[in-house]
Design a protein around this motif. Structure first.
Motif, PDB file in Angstrom:
ATOM      1  N   TYR A  18       0.885  -1.295   0.044  1.00  0.00           N
ATOM      2  CA  TYR A  18       0.062  -0.078   0.123  1.00  0.00           C
ATOM      3  C   TYR A  18       1.141   1.438  -0.019  1.00  0.00           C
ATOM      4  N   VAL A  19       0.328   2.022  -0.731  1.00  0.00           N
ATOM      5  CA  VAL A  19       1.204   3.402  -0.755  1.00  0.00           C
ATOM      6  C   VAL A  19       0.390   4.615  -0.775  1.00  0.00           C
ATOM      7  N   GLU A  20       0.962   5.713  -0.167  1.00  0.00           N
ATOM      8  CA  GLU A  20       0.309   7.162  -0.055  1.00  0.00           C
ATOM      9  C   GLU A  20       1.261   7.967  -0.695  1.00  0.00           C
ATOM     10  N   LEU A  21       0.873   8.963  -1.645  1.00  0.00           N
ATOM     11  CA  LEU A  21       1.259  10.059  -2.164  1.00  0.00           C
ATOM     12  C   LEU A  21       0.577  11.162  -1.818  1.00  0.00           C
ATOM     13  N   ARG A  22       1.307  12.183  -1.260  1.00  0.00           N
ATOM     14  CA  ARG A  22       0.851  13.361  -0.747  1.00  0.00           C
ATOM     15  C   ARG A  22       0.882  14.633  -1.647  1.00  0.00           C
ATOM     16  N   ALA A  54     -14.660  15.213  -4.099  1.00  0.00           N
ATOM     17  CA  ALA A  54     -14.266  14.691  -5.294  1.00  0.00           C
ATOM     18  C   ALA A  54     -15.328  15.086  -6.313  1.00  0.00           C
ATOM     19  N   ALA A  55     -15.007  15.999  -7.240  1.00  0.00           N
ATOM     20  CA  ALA A  55     -15.889  16.451  -8.339  1.00  0.00           C
ATOM     21  C   ALA A  55     -15.999  15.533  -9.280  1.00  0.00           C
ATOM     22  N   ASP A  56     -14.831  14.816  -9.546  1.00  0.00           N
ATOM     23  CA  ASP A  56     -14.904  13.898 -10.735  1.00  0.00           C
ATOM     24  C   ASP A  56     -13.615  12.927 -10.471  1.00  0.00           C
ATOM     25  N   ASP A  57     -14.164  11.669 -10.288  1.00  0.00           N
ATOM     26  CA  ASP A  57     -12.881  10.566 -10.027  1.00  0.00           C
ATOM     27  C   ASP A  57     -13.273   9.556 -11.216  1.00  0.00           C
ATOM     28  N   SER A  58     -13.591   9.920 -12.388  1.00  0.00           N
ATOM     29  CA  SER A  58     -13.814   9.083 -13.653  1.00  0.00           C
ATOM     30  C   SER A  58     -12.343   8.734 -14.116  1.00  0.00           C
ATOM     31  N   GLY A  59     -11.317   9.274 -13.846  1.00  0.00           N
ATOM     32  CA  GLY A  59     -10.127   8.607 -14.176  1.00  0.00           C
ATOM     33  C   GLY A  59      -9.351   7.593 -13.350  1.00  0.00           C
ATOM     34  N   LEU A  60      -9.809   7.294 -12.190  1.00  0.00           N
ATOM     35  CA  LEU A  60      -9.300   6.287 -11.330  1.00  0.00           C
ATOM     36  C   LEU A  60      -9.386   4.929 -12.060  1.00  0.00           C
ATOM     37  N   PRO A  61      -8.166   4.437 -12.308  1.00  0.00           N
ATOM     38  CA  PRO A  61      -8.443   3.263 -13.080  1.00  0.00           C
ATOM     39  C   PRO A  61      -9.197   2.031 -12.428  1.00  0.00           C
ATOM     40  N   ASN A  62      -9.201   1.939 -11.248  1.00  0.00           N
ATOM     41  CA  ASN A  62      -9.868   1.040 -10.612  1.00  0.00           C
ATOM     42  C   ASN A  62     -10.041   1.017  -8.872  1.00  0.00           C
ATOM     43  N   ASP A  63     -10.538   0.156  -8.236  1.00  0.00           N
ATOM     44  CA  ASP A  63     -10.991   0.473  -6.772  1.00  0.00           C
ATOM     45  C   ASP A  63      -9.921   0.232  -5.896  1.00  0.00           C
ATOM     46  N   ARG A  64      -8.551   0.135  -6.473  1.00  0.00           N
ATOM     47  CA  ARG A  64      -7.338   0.152  -5.540  1.00  0.00           C
ATOM     48  C   ARG A  64      -7.009   1.544  -5.474  1.00  0.00           C
ATOM     49  N   PHE A  66      -7.552   5.320  -4.507  1.00  0.00           N
ATOM     50  CA  PHE A  66      -8.543   6.190  -3.969  1.00  0.00           C
ATOM     51  C   PHE A  66      -7.959   7.616  -3.495  1.00  0.00           C
ATOM     52  N   ALA A  67      -8.632   8.667  -3.501  1.00  0.00           N
ATOM     53  CA  ALA A  67      -7.907   9.774  -3.049  1.00  0.00           C
ATOM     54  C   ALA A  67      -8.891  10.740  -2.133  1.00  0.00           C
ATOM     55  N   VAL A  68      -8.325  11.485  -1.186  1.00  0.00           N
ATOM     56  CA  VAL A  68      -8.881  12.115  -0.208  1.00  0.00           C
ATOM     57  C   VAL A  68      -8.453  13.711  -0.196  1.00  0.00           C
ATOM     58  N   ARG A  69      -9.320  14.446   0.304  1.00  0.00           N
ATOM     59  CA  ARG A  69      -8.736  15.988   0.507  1.00  0.00           C
ATOM     60  C   ARG A  69      -9.591  16.466   1.560  1.00  0.00           C
ATOM     61  N   PRO A  70      -9.553  15.992   2.763  1.00  0.00           N
ATOM     62  CA  PRO A  70     -10.413  15.958   3.871  1.00  0.00           C
ATOM     63  C   PRO A  70     -10.624  17.397   4.514  1.00  0.00           C
ATOM     64  N   GLU A  71      -9.643  18.440   4.214  1.00  0.00           N
ATOM     65  CA  GLU A  71      -9.864  19.758   4.713  1.00  0.00           C
ATOM     66  C   GLU A  71      -9.679  20.684   3.485  1.00  0.00           C
ATOM     67  N   GLY A  72     -10.020  20.227   2.352  1.00  0.00           N
ATOM     68  CA  GLY A  72     -10.004  21.223   1.191  1.00  0.00           C
ATOM     69  C   GLY A  72      -8.684  21.787   0.729  1.00  0.00           C
ATOM     70  N   SER A  73      -7.386  21.328   1.414  1.00  0.00           N
ATOM     71  CA  SER A  73      -5.865  21.681   1.052  1.00  0.00           C
ATOM     72  C   SER A  73      -5.257  20.540   0.706  1.00  0.00           C
ATOM     73  N   VAL A  74      -4.385  19.702   1.542  1.00  0.00           N
ATOM     74  CA  VAL A  74      -3.783  18.720   1.297  1.00  0.00           C
ATOM     75  C   VAL A  74      -4.318  17.392   0.853  1.00  0.00           C
ATOM     76  N   LEU A  77      -3.203  10.696  -2.416  1.00  0.00           N
ATOM     77  CA  LEU A  77      -3.731   9.603  -3.250  1.00  0.00           C
ATOM     78  C   LEU A  77      -3.207   8.342  -2.486  1.00  0.00           C
ATOM     79  N   LYS A  78      -3.965   7.492  -2.523  1.00  0.00           N
ATOM     80  CA  LYS A  78      -3.779   5.891  -1.868  1.00  0.00           C
ATOM     81  C   LYS A  78      -4.178   4.931  -2.972  1.00  0.00           C
ATOM     82  N   ILE A  79      -2.948   4.141  -3.002  1.00  0.00           N
ATOM     83  CA  ILE A  79      -2.847   2.921  -4.003  1.00  0.00           C
ATOM     84  C   ILE A  79      -2.719   1.782  -3.057  1.00  0.00           C
TER      85      ILE A  79
END
Lengths: 113, 109
Positions: A18-22, A54-64, A66-74, A77-79
């Motif tokens: 599992y990886v997280e990219l910030r 997430a206004a548009d997540d149509s480009g995510l290749p599959n359900d592996r 996922f991306a979050v932006r909980p406070e509207g800043s940082v 992207l989680k894989i």
């Protein structure tokens, strides 16, 4: 002022991990975008945030993916269960609003062994 | 067929030459971007256009909405202009951006 920053700059992981990219966008930018660029190709859209949602997540290749932006800043992207085909440079960009110029970060180079 | 087509794929020029890179698209757009990507990978946004023409230094970008075509011009090219130039469009109905494959420009001294 500070531009868009991304961490880490490089990430090497093993298949199945599992990886997280910030992404730290420019302060005050409400729109945030994630893109992926494979070797020798142009960038490919993954997901767009307006504020916290997430206004548009149509480009995510599959359900592996996922991306979050909980406070509207940082944004993170989680894989999950990474595969060798996930190896690419993951680019983040931000803009004041959706229809304004996007400013790109330096990218995170992900290598899945 | 890709929704965003760029030509040429590769371009080599001598310093001082006038350069044109073309972009054609087949979808309805709300804006078109020209981006510059240097060998290190960093991407810089050069222009965002929805109509007409924009100029910044030696760079000029034009767009013809009716013909679904845009051009990026570089006047008095310099070796430091060597980079990949990418055309990208924001589609009218969606929030995503579709990218061309890029034009690799090499300017020789």
């Amino acid at each position: 002022g500070a531009g868009v920053s991304q961490t880490p700059s490089n990430k090497v992981t093993e298949k199945g991990k599992y990886v997280e990219l910030r992404c730290d966008p420019i302060s005050g930018h409400t729109a945030l975008y994630w893109y992926r660029q494979s070797l020798g190709q142009g960038p490919e859209f993954l997901i767009y945030f307006q504020g916290t949602g997430a206004a548009d997540d149509s480009g995510l290749p599959n359900d592996r993916f996922f991306a979050v932006r909980p406070e509207g800043s940082v944004s993170t992207l989680k894989i999950q269960r990474t595969e060798r085909g996930d190896s690419a440079v993951y680019l983040c960009a931000s803009s004041i609003h959706r229809m304004n110029t996007q400013y790109f970060g330096p990218g995170t180079r992900l290598t899945v062994l | 067929k890709n929704e965003v087509e760029q030509s040429p794929q590769n371009l080599t020029a001598q310093e001082g030459e006038f350069i044109t890179i073309n972009c054609s698209y087949s979808v309805g757009i709300s804006a078109l971007h020209w981006l510059q990507q240097h060998p290190g990978g960093g991407i810089v946004s050069l222009f965002m256009l929805s109509s007409g023409k924009k100029k910044h230094g030696r760079l000029i970008a034009t767009i013809n909405i009716q013909e679904k075509h845009s051009s990026l011009h570089i006047t008095a090219s310099h070796p430091r202009d060597s980079a990949v130039y990418i055309c990208a469009v924001e589609t009218y109905n969606n929030n995503d951006m579709r990218f061309g494959a890029g034009t690799r420009l090499t300017v020789k001294p």
